[in-house]
Design an enzyme around this catalytic site. Structure first.
Site, PDB file in Angstrom:
ATOM      1  N   GLU A 253       0.889  -1.172   0.000  1.00 46.71           N
ATOM      2  CA  GLU A 253       0.000   0.000   0.000  1.00 46.71           C
ATOM      3  C   GLU A 253       0.917   1.210   0.000  1.00 46.71           C
ATOM      4  O   GLU A 253       1.578   1.490   0.989  1.00 46.71           O
ATOM      5  CB  GLU A 253      -0.917  -0.027   1.221  1.00 46.71           C
ATOM      6  CG  GLU A 253      -2.048   0.988   1.146  1.00 46.71           C
ATOM      7  CD  GLU A 253      -1.706   2.303   1.845  1.00 46.71           C
ATOM      8  OE1 GLU A 253      -1.312   3.254   1.120  1.00 46.71           O
ATOM      9  OE2 GLU A 253      -1.820   2.377   3.071  1.00 46.71           O
ATOM     10  N   CYS A 287      -1.983   8.633   3.139  1.00 50.70           N
ATOM     11  CA  CYS A 287      -2.002   8.218   1.730  1.00 50.70           C
ATOM     12  C   CYS A 287      -3.366   8.433   1.106  1.00 50.70           C
ATOM     13  O   CYS A 287      -3.468   8.733  -0.085  1.00 50.70           O
ATOM     14  CB  CYS A 287      -1.613   6.747   1.628  1.00 50.70           C
ATOM     15  SG  CYS A 287       0.070   6.383   2.155  1.00 50.70           S
TER      16      CYS A 287
END
Length: 482
Positions: A253, A287
């Site tokens: 990720e 993020c």
């Protein structure tokens, strides 16, 4: 170039190899981003100690893999209890090490506890055998644990990122070794203590305090079965390369430059508040924080006014005080890099509507900042800005807005703001190139929904039944008559 040593004589039965000098333990000292002062210091692990810990985790796995889901679930529920009981302690630790506000820290710990309970309640169902109809013979798919999963985790959600992989991983029957970010060693050890206090087997979950340069050697160690990383694109490449060289599974990720499309029929005041909340989650250090706000021309000016006002409401303050909405960033160096991106964008033609100046105070502070007239070639357009800086980009219409949103090397989260729910659903489900797409809401992770991205935002999924199956052997079984 160093020459190879000469081959030894054949008769060396009584010769002794020179003793290797013991590796020096690294010393890790944290920094309080609010004040810039040194914090606590910790003894790190040598590379040999880290490999020994991985070996101990592998031995713990051999017994753990044979436990029942009921046994695992009972311990995981105790982990949730420990988290809630020590919530204030852990929130304060996050504030000390990476500047998170106490409220956000407490919320993060609660989310971890909910995550533990979710997988305690659902892991057996998620990993149940699935029958396959082969026309008479018994056949099914089963999910078996892989072994020790190495997790390389970031500092921005120092508890949640870890529990997001650990709860499903342990419930699936795996063991875990955590290599946390170097600025949150206390958080790493605290998480290890949660599983120990909950009664999990010794060495089933361990933290190793090693520098990043030691990660490759740990990935290559036979005790490690797979690896997961949350972090930068470059870190993802390095972990994927190391794991690929020894054919080990990875889930990555990585970064994001999430685009939110604001259409002409949106409720502008509501959209502005949603977008501000999306941008300012964890002081913009996320993020999945919204970063690019692509607004169709008819409502651009109205959105700029409302959005700038909503962003200014996030006033900087002491993260230890109740009610603070924006604390410091995680480090002065990170703040300076963000400011450089802002300055370069302005130098290339962007306009600053608010913020954009480094405060005259000690610590890693940066104000909410809104840039408009953002175009290709500017850092605010092309790069991930990991802080409280929003980029407004104008689009002529829906089609151009979607093209701009997708014209990114990232593809983690995305959003659509519109009163027409069918229109928003269509764009979110079919048009935006991202692993997650929310309509009239800011993107967030949830144990019940798969989490992950596409393109340079990584691959694989965490959370839900998709996430728990990532680190299992998906095995086909057929039982024919004797």
């Amino acid at each position: 170039m160093q020459q190879k040593a000469e081959a030894p004589e054949r008769d060396q039965s009584h010769a002794r190899e020179p003793e290797k000098a013991p590796q020096e333990k690294p010393r890790i000292t944290t920094t309080d981003p609010t004040t810039g002062r040194p914090g606590k210091s910790y003894d790190g692990h040598t590379a040999e100690e880290a490999r020994a810990i991985a070996g101990a985790a592998q031995r713990a796995f051999e017994s753990w893999r044979r436990t029942s889901f009921a046994e695992r679930a009972a311990l995981m529920r105790r982990a949730a209890e420990v988290l809630r009981r020590r919530r204030d302690e852990f929130a304060a630790l996050m504030t000390e090490e990476m500047g998170k506000t106490l409220k956000d820290g407490r919320d993060e710990v609660e989310k971890c506890a909910f995550n533990c309970e979710h997988f305690a309640d659902n892991a057996e169902r998620y990993l149940a055998r699935e029958p396959v109809d082969l026309g008479g013979q018994k056949a099914f798919v089963t999910y078996n644990p892989l072994g020790v999963v190495l997790a390389v985790m970031p500092w921005n959600f120092p508890f949640w990122q870890v529990f997001r992989f650990a709860a499903p991983g342990l419930m699936a029957g795996n063991a875990a070794v955590l290599k946390h970010a170097s600025n949150v060693p206390g958080c790493a050890l605290a998480i290890e203590s949660v599983f120990r206090e909950a009664g999990f087997p010794e060495n089933l979950f361990r933290a190793v305090l090693i520098p990043g340069r030691e990660v490759r050697g740990l990935i290559e160690d036979p005790a490690i079965a797979a690896a997961t990383l949350t972090g930068s694109v470059e870190a993802g490449r390095q972990v994927a390369t190391a794991a690929g060289s020894v054919l080990k599974k990875t889930v990555l990720e990585l970064g994001g430059s999430d685009a939110y499309v604001v259409l002409e029929d949106a409720d502008i005041e509501k959209a502005a508040k949603i977008c501000a909340a999306a941008r300012m989650v964890n002081a913009g250090q996320s993020c999945i924080a919204g970063k690019r706000f692509i607004v169709v021309k008819p409502v651009r000016e109205a959105f700029e006014r409302a959005f700038t006002e909503a962003m200014r409401a996030y006033e900087m303050g002491d993260p230890r005080e109740e009610g603070t909405k924006l604390g410091p960033l995680q480090a002065v160096a990170a703040r300076d890099e963000i400011h450089k991106q802002v300055e370069e964008s302005i130098a290339n033609g962007a306009r600053c509507l608010t913020g954009g100046e480094v405060p005259d105070r000690v610590g890693a502070w940066y104000p909410p900042t809104v840039l408009t007239d953002v175009r290709p070639g500017m850092p605010a357009y092309d790069e991930e800005v990991f802080g409280p800086v929003a980029a407004i980009i104008e689009a002529a219409d829906e089609g151009e807005a979607i093209r701009i949103a997708n014209a990114s090397r990232f593809g983690l989260g995305s959003g659509v703001l519109t009163r027409d729910l069918a229109r928003g659903e269509r764009i979110a489900a079919e048009e935006l190139e991202a692993g997650m797409s929310f309509v009239n809401a800011n993107v967030r992770s949830d144990p019940r929904m798969p989490f992950g991205g596409v393109k340079e935002s990584g691959y694989g999924r965490e959370c839900s039944h998709f996430g728990i199956r990532e680190f299992t052997n998906v095995k086909s079984v057929l039982v024919a008559p004797a």
